[in-house]
Design a protein around this motif. Structure first.
Motif: not given
Length: 669
Positions: A438-444, A471-481, A519-525
């Motif tokens: 794409q453009s060498g850019k990532l949105v996490i 651009d490419r959006l990458v979801l970081w998904s951590w182990p929430s219940l 970097l975009i984070a929501h709440s506890m993230g």
């Protein structure tokens, strides 16, 4: 004598069985089916078994092949019920508040234990408002500290007192002998100045008729006759005492189940709560109408002179036992009863999305346990990966052009089967390669508390579409219940995941193919991002944007991290809102202000653009997803990402406090 036969306690259990049975494939004699055991006390096991025998729902209703059984735990064994659930002997436990308090101690369950105090609610409507408000969220979070997951509330209709003597005020109850089969009623009887007499359900009616006792506690889910003596001189006092409990499951069982099974149980319990709330409210009206038609004197306990004084005295004694936090609990409960807090989780209104989202591409990286199953909803669970290892791949989805801004993506989505799932270093290679395309850019994007892998994937797709991310959006998904009562488990998971994300981000930033990262984070993230920033990686200069949406972080911790982050160039933006329901819960749980609270409490610091979404929040909404859900806030975040302009350049209203500026999003005209 007029029989009152409502039997609600038994009906609650039977209806749960019915709803579960319509969700599960029940094959009592199938050796291949997975078993689900539900345990409780004081239920009619024979009726439940007979009901189960008649259920034969098509397996097409669910991918799960389950054999559901109910265990009627004997009275002498009830105190061990919670232990049985925690050990995995039974999957789901139907336990009372009092049983939980006895097991985990009153001082450790302050908000829960207040629900068990005398004279808590004047009617069932008040009880439901409390449970649905942030008070109910706090109660469930409290329970989650102890290795069990609370899945929801169950309720009985409030019991009532039947007395031979006409009662006009609380003073008239003093010295009376009140028979009750429920030992947890003793504190209420004492608070009224009466004396409790322990008797079984079968004995109390005869004891009142023969004069052995002066009154009885009567339950509208049991079959009793209204005694003759009541017609001549007695009273029925309604809304005497509420009995409430919790559906619980052990953390280990929850993690072991498939997501399909978890989803079915969540839905079944939610539907059970809803059905019986309606029934209970109707029973309250019918009881008063029935008693009035019979010419029997009746009073709501809370309308009697002296009840308020007795309530305050009882609460003062309780505060002395639990400490000053009791005052905060009482204040919050009173606000919930008075309707000053959101009475239910509202679905915010959305507007049509603008622009074409066909270019959105979403990938994932996760340190959740990998089941190796092909279905996206089942592939990554709620448990932490044992290695730990990071898995990544592409989320493929059908573009939903009619989905509205901020709403969850509801279309089809799956993991790309051509390239499959990569692991660890191969993950970094994959994401580096796709950024170069794409453009060498990532949105996490890092999600918050109460998310399964599927729900976080659906949120990520919605974020990519709504924010117009090409651009490419990458979801970081951590182990929430992925459950309302899993707050404390999620706190431990996000701490655990922070280490994995730091290594992942460090490796990614070192890749020459990656030119820039948002970097975009929501709440506890947000806790994951803050810990990573404190490393002050040399390559952190590649980070262009850091967006903190409703951070569930202590305000002082957040400020300290912001001030210690030395990297230059990154545009740091905080989105906050005053009436963020989730953060209000967190504030009470931690007894500390949260960084995502806006209004007069909004954090202002040098090098940070603080944006307040209070003016566009919904009056009775949750208001926790504002920058990802409310159109005006979504529009501002979209402008930030596309233009890299600071808040002062995006046309926002300026505010000032202590010589520092902050910014307000205004409603559209």
């Amino acid at each position: 004598m007029v029989p009152i036969k409502l039997e609600y306690f038994r009906i609650i259990w039977l209806s749960l069985i019915i709803i579960l049975s319509f969700s599960f494939v029940v094959r009592a004699n199938s050796s291949d089916s997975e078993r689900l055991s539900i345990a409780g006390s004081a239920f009619n096991n024979n009726v439940a078994v007979k009901l189960l025998e008649k259920i034969n729902i098509s397996s097409e209703m669910s991918s799960e092949d389950l054999s559901v059984t109910y265990v009627d735990v004997p009275e002498f064994d009830v105190e061990k019920l919670i232990d049985y659930v925690m050990s995995g002997k039974y999957d789901i436990g139907i336990v009372s508040i009092e049983e939980l308090i006895k097991k985990f101690e009153e001082k450790n369950l302050v908000y829960l234990s207040l629900l068990a105090q005398p004279f808590t609610y004047a009617n069932n409507g008040e009880m439901f408002r409390v449970q649905d408000s942030i008070y109910g969220d706090i109660v469930l979070s409290e329970i989650g500290k102890f290795g069990v997951i609370p899945l929801g509330f169950w309720n009985h209709p409030q019991s009532h007192l039947v007395t031979k003597k006409h009662i006009e005020n609380v003073e008239d109850l003093k010295g009376l002998k009140i028979a009750t089969p429920q030992k947890y009623s003793y504190s209420t009887i004492f608070a009224l100045g009466a004396s409790p007499v322990a008797m079984s359900f079968s004995e109390v009616y005869g004891a009142l008729q023969t004069g052995v006792v002066d009154g009885i506690e009567q339950y509208s889910y049991k079959s009793y006759d209204v005694p003759d003596v009541v017609f001549y001189s007695g009273s029925i006092i309604t809304n005497y005492r509420s009995e409430t409990g919790i559906f619980i499951v052990s953390v280990n069982s929850w993690k072991r189940w498939t997501e399909s099974k978890r989803s079915i149980v969540r839905s079944a319990i939610k539907d059970t709560e809803k059905v019986f709330r309606g029934e209970i409210l109707q029973s309250e009206e019918k009881l008063e109408s029935l008693v009035a038609a019979m010419g029997i004197r009746f009073e709501n306990l809370h309308a009697l002179d002296g009840t308020e004084k007795a309530r305050k005295f009882s609460q003062e004694r309780w505060v002395r036992r639990v400490g000053d936090v009791g005052f905060r609990a009482i204040e919050l409960m009173n606000r919930a009863i008075d309707g000053e807090l959101p009475s239910s989780i509202q679905v915010d209104e959305h507007e049509p999305r603008r622009g074409d989202a066909s270019e959105a591409a979403v990938y994932f990286a996760t340190d959740r346990s990998d089941s190796q199953m092909s279905d996206l909803s089942e592939r990554f669970g709620v448990d932490r990966s044992s290695a730990p290892e990071v898995s990544c791949g592409e989320i493929v989805f059908d573009n939903d052009k009619i989905r509205k801004v901020g709403s969850e993506f509801a279309g089809n989505l799956w993991i790309d089967s051509i390239h499959g799932v990569s692991k660890d270093k191969s993950c970094v290679q994959l994401l580096s390669d796709i950024s170069k395309l794409q453009s060498g850019k990532l949105v996490i994007f890092i999600h918050g508390y109460w998310n399964t892998f599927e729900s976080s994937a659906r949120r990520a797709v919605g974020v990519a579409e709504d924010l117009g991310i090409t651009d490419r959006l990458v979801l970081w998904s951590w182990p929430s219940l992925g459950v309302r009562g899993g707050y404390f488990y999620d706190e431990e998971s996000v701490e655990w995941s922070s280490v994995n994300f730091q290594e992942f981000l460090g490796l990614l930033l070192k890749r020459s193919e990656v030119d820039s990262v948002d970097l975009i984070a929501h709440s506890m993230g947000n806790r994951i991002i803050l810990k990573s920033l404190l490393l002050n990686l040399p390559e952190a200069t590649k980070i262009q944007n850091i967006v903190f949406v409703a951070p569930d972080v202590a305000s002082d911790v957040f400020l300290s991290a912001i001030n210690r982050y030395k990297s230059s160039g990154a545009l740091r933006t905080l989105y906050a809102s005053q009436n963020d329901r989730a953060l209000l819960v967190s504030k009470y749980i931690h007894s500390a202000a949260r960084a995502g609270i806006g209004g007069e409490s909004i954090i202002i610091a040098g090098g940070l653009d603080s944006v307040d979404a209070t003016l566009v929040e919904k009056v009775w909404g949750v208001n926790h997803n504002h920058a990802l859900q409310i159109p005006e806030a979504v529009g501002d975040l979209r402008s930030l990402l596309s233009s890299l302009k600071s808040a002062s350049q995006r046309g926002l209203m300026r505010g000032e406090r202590d010589g520092l500026s902050f910014w307000l999003i205004q409603p559209r005209n």
